[in-house]
Design an enzyme around this catalytic site. Structure first.
Site, short mmCIF file in Angstrom:
data_model
loop_
_atom_site.label_atom_id
_atom_site.label_comp_id
_atom_site.label_asym_id
_atom_site.label_seq_id
_atom_site.Cartn_x
_atom_site.Cartn_y
_atom_site.Cartn_z
N GLU A 114 46.11 46.11 41.84
CA GLU A 114 45.77 45.83 43.24
C GLU A 114 44.46 46.49 43.65
OE1 GLU A 114 45.56 44.68 47.01
OE2 GLU A 114 47.28 44.02 45.81
N THR A 120 45.34 38.82 46.63
CA THR A 120 46.20 38.92 45.44
C THR A 120 46.75 37.55 45.05
OG1 THR A 120 46.81 41.15 46.10
CG2 THR A 120 48.18 40.09 44.45
N HIS A 128 47.03 49.44 48.61
CA HIS A 128 46.99 48.42 49.65
C HIS A 128 47.36 49.07 50.97
CE1 HIS A 128 47.85 44.81 51.96
NE2 HIS A 128 47.48 44.03 50.95
N ASP A 158 42.95 42.51 40.74
CA ASP A 158 43.22 41.22 41.38
C ASP A 158 42.06 40.78 42.25
OD1 ASP A 158 43.59 43.08 43.41
OD2 ASP A 158 45.48 42.24 44.12
N HIS A 159 41.33 41.76 42.81
CA HIS A 159 40.13 41.53 43.60
C HIS A 159 39.54 42.89 43.93
CE1 HIS A 159 42.47 42.80 47.11
NE2 HIS A 159 43.41 41.96 46.71
#
Length: 679
Positions: A298, A338, A457, A514-515
């Protein structure tokens, strides 16, 4: 008597135009607050560009203002005019309250995502309101914002009330209606021109008109959050997909074939899909099939990874692993959420305009190619371990339909070290459970395991005490980077455990972000650093055959073909990427932000073409080190070539998706899942 009539009409006109002035001032104030909240992004922007953003913003504000004033404009048609000022005052206060609420929400929305309000708002809210509200409550200063909202609304109510009483005249005489009708049509004409936002012939003011600066934040500042959110509601029908029919589909497919197919591919049925092929990989040096463990990290931004040249001490464990494996240093996520990271990586399908949330859309019922299908074809066992709830993003529904066999989520953990009320258990709990489950895998078959982290997150809820030192010196990013450091620590603990297992030496480990996430350095009009992530591959003979570093440009759709190459043998798939270890060009990546942001881009070697749906395109030359930067270049040939390739890629992929041909052809496939062009 006529004088009284004129005064009454004058009073109504004054009320309308003074209300418009107040609304314009309010929106300018809210834009100034957004600028203040994101002052880290504006520090390097010339004052001229910021002033221009405010001037451009007035045009977008005017559009919103006209729509808000429609009830008042229509009120001019009534014989008594706008005598019921109390009702109009309540209306103006109500819509201003909504505007203020959205503007305050946008303060942290923009700071987090670097985009104005768009469809991402709805995607979050429709997922699981309880989880979203929990994330907001624990992650942001909700009480402070509510107080600010309350004070602003109260002030606006008194301002609108006072304004409604100024110059108000009452007359019991019959208004000369022809004069009132004339005034109505004049105001209506002015409103129509104002609602277009421009005096030019052709289309009205558009998203792209705000892009007048080389600084992305200045361009975004010129937009209006209410405007962009409204566009997300009414302007994202698939029937309005301007990316389709830019060229004959045969031309688009042919271009894609040249972009994606390699000499090691045998195309199977170009009429079905331009990328359906059998890939013939080299023979691997392994006595038995390799296991595959794929880890999606994440918000694991490449901008703070030490192994990618950023000595911030955020990722010491990942950096150690990078010395043991092969690191791709020009790798990008296909999206900025995500959701897109999952389907691009596992389903090997790109993030397309209008289909950014594919796992929740009807078109997501395609049986995609990718890691699940590829390993299932080789008779692998499969398992998905995750901190959170699989209902989020329809993960269990989507990946279950793709063939994932076993799911272990937040409700399957017993006595976790830490459980966040918003998302679920901590990364160290997820990795501990994954290590246990991998050890218990039957050894009669190879396995494919998908592990996904979540602690990095908002609201960054982490165990106490923390096993790592908190990050300092990065301002508002300290909390985020502390969570990233913790995720890195948990990753290191996992590898210390699995390195002792009997399957370790026969397993291919693939790690990718994921980014990325928003940083003060917005590179190009698409904010490239939100897409820059590390891809690391560890496994038998990987370094021996391919070295420690690879500078080929790639995206998450390239992961499955690259894994197929490392597993060896023949693999049949419809992947929209390539084996990055078996190509002889510099590579490419097609990327797009999440939500209804219309921007897309294609990265080709050291150039990136950024494009919006209004066909405006900008070509940049970029670098990632020592400091990420980009400069606009003016090369007509390269611009036209990349523009054509980007259009073709999106059109061809969208066509196969709508026809139900996004995966491997089966006897029952080929019929269109969705023959209609609009939602």
């Amino acid at each position: 008597m006529q004088k009284n009539d004129n005064n009454s009409l004058f009073s109504d006109l004054y009320f309308i135009f003074s209300s418009a002035f107040i609304l314009m001032l309010l929106q300018t104030l809210l834009r100034a607050i957004l600028l203040w909240r994101n002052n880290d992004l504006s520090a390097a922007i010339p004052n001229h560009d910021l002033i221009q953003a405010f001037i451009t913003g007035l045009r977008f504000d005017l559009i919103v203002t006209v729509y808000i004033l429609l009830p008042l404009i229509i009120g001019l048609l009534f014989k008594k005019g706008l005598n019921n000022r109390k009702a109009y005052t309540l209306w103006l206060t109500f819509v201003s309250s909504v505007m203020i609420f959205l503007a305050i929400v946008e303060l942290d929305f923009y700071h987090e995502f670097h985009t104005r309000l768009n469809s991402l708002v709805f995607e979050y809210m429709k997922e699981d309101p309880a989880t979203v509200l929990s994330m907001i409550w624990y992650g942001f200063p909700v009480v402070t914002y509510l107080i600010i909202i309350g004070l602003l609304i109260t002030a606006l109510f008194f301002i609108f009330t006072l304004n409604s009483r100024i110059n108000q005249t009452k007359s019991t005489d019959k208004t000369r209606y022809s004069l009132r009708m004339t005034a109505f049509f004049v105001v209506l004409l002015i409103s129509v021109v104002a609602a277009r936002g421009t005096l030019r012939q052709g289309p009205p003011l558009r998203w792209g008109d705000a892009f007048q600066s080389h600084y992305l934040f200045a361009n975004h500042l010129g937009l209006n959050g209410v405007y962009t959110l409204a566009k997300a509601v009414i302007g994202t029908k698939k029937g309005d997909n301007k990316w389709l029919k830019k060229m004959p589909i045969a031309e688009a497919d042919n271009t894609v074939e040249q972009m994606v197919l390699t000499p090691s591919d045998t195309q199977l049925d170009p009429d079905y899909s331009p990328v359906l092929r059998t890939y013939h990989a080299r023979t691997v040096e392994s006595k038995k099939p390799l296991n595959v463990v794929f880890i999606l990290m994440e918000s694991f931004s490449g901008e703070y990874v030490g192994a990618l040249g950023h000595d911030e001490a955020i990722t010491p464990e990942f950096d150690k692993l990078a010395k043991q494996g092969l690191l791709f240093n020009r790798f990008f996520s296909n999206g900025t959420h995500t959701h897109q990271g999952m389907f691009a990586s596992l389903a090997c399908f790109p993030n397309l305009p209008h289909y950014e949330y594919l796992m929740q859309q009807p078109e997501g019922s395609n049986h995609f190619s990718g890691l699940i299908q590829m390993t299932a074809d080789r008779d692998y066992q499969s398992m998905y371990v995750y901190n959170g709830d699989f209902a989020w993003d329809n993960q269990k529904g989507f990946f279950g339909a793709q063939g994932m066999q076993r799911f272990i989520g937040r409700h399957d953990f017993v006595n976790p070290v830490f459980s966040d009320p918003t998302w679920g258990v901590s990364d160290q709990d997820m990795f501990d459970r994954a290590a246990e489950e991998l050890q218990k895998m039957p050894n009669d078959k190879p396995f494919f395991a998908f592990l996904q982290t979540l602690s990095n997150h908002t609201p960054y809820a982490l165990p106490t005490p923390l096993p790592v030192a908190k990050v300092t010196g990065h301002g508002e990013l300290n909390e985020h980077l502390t969570a990233m450091r913790y995720a890195d620590w948990a990753l290191g603990q996992f590898f210390k455990k699995v390195a002792k297992s009997d399957y370790f030496d026969n397993t291919l480990f693939v790690l990718v972000g994921d980014h990325g996430f928003s940083t003060p350095n917005q590179v190009t009009d698409i904010d490239m650093l939100k897409f820059h992530v590390p891809l690391l591959v560890l496994g038998p003979n990987v370094v021996k055959n391919y070295g420690h570093s690879n500078s080929t440009v790639g995206a998450q759709v390239d992961i499955a073909p690259t894994v197929a190459g490392l597993l060896g043998g023949d693999t049949t798939y419809s992947c929209w990427g390539r084996d990055l270890l078996n190509i002889h060009d510099a590579g490419f990546a097609v990327i797009k932000p999440s939500g209804s942001d219309p921007t897309t881009a294609i990265i080709d070697d050291n150039k990136v073409l950024v494009k919006s749906t209004d066909n405006s395109a900008s070509l940049y030359q970029y670098q990632l080190l020592p400091i990420a930067s980009a400069s606009e270049i003016y090369d007509t040939a390269d611009t036209e070539k990349l523009d054509h390739r980007l259009d073709a890629y999106i059109e061809s992929a969208t066509s196969t998706l709508l026809q139900g041909k996004a995966g491997v052809k089966t006897p029952n496939k080929g019929m269109a899942l969705n023959d209609q062009s609009s939602e």
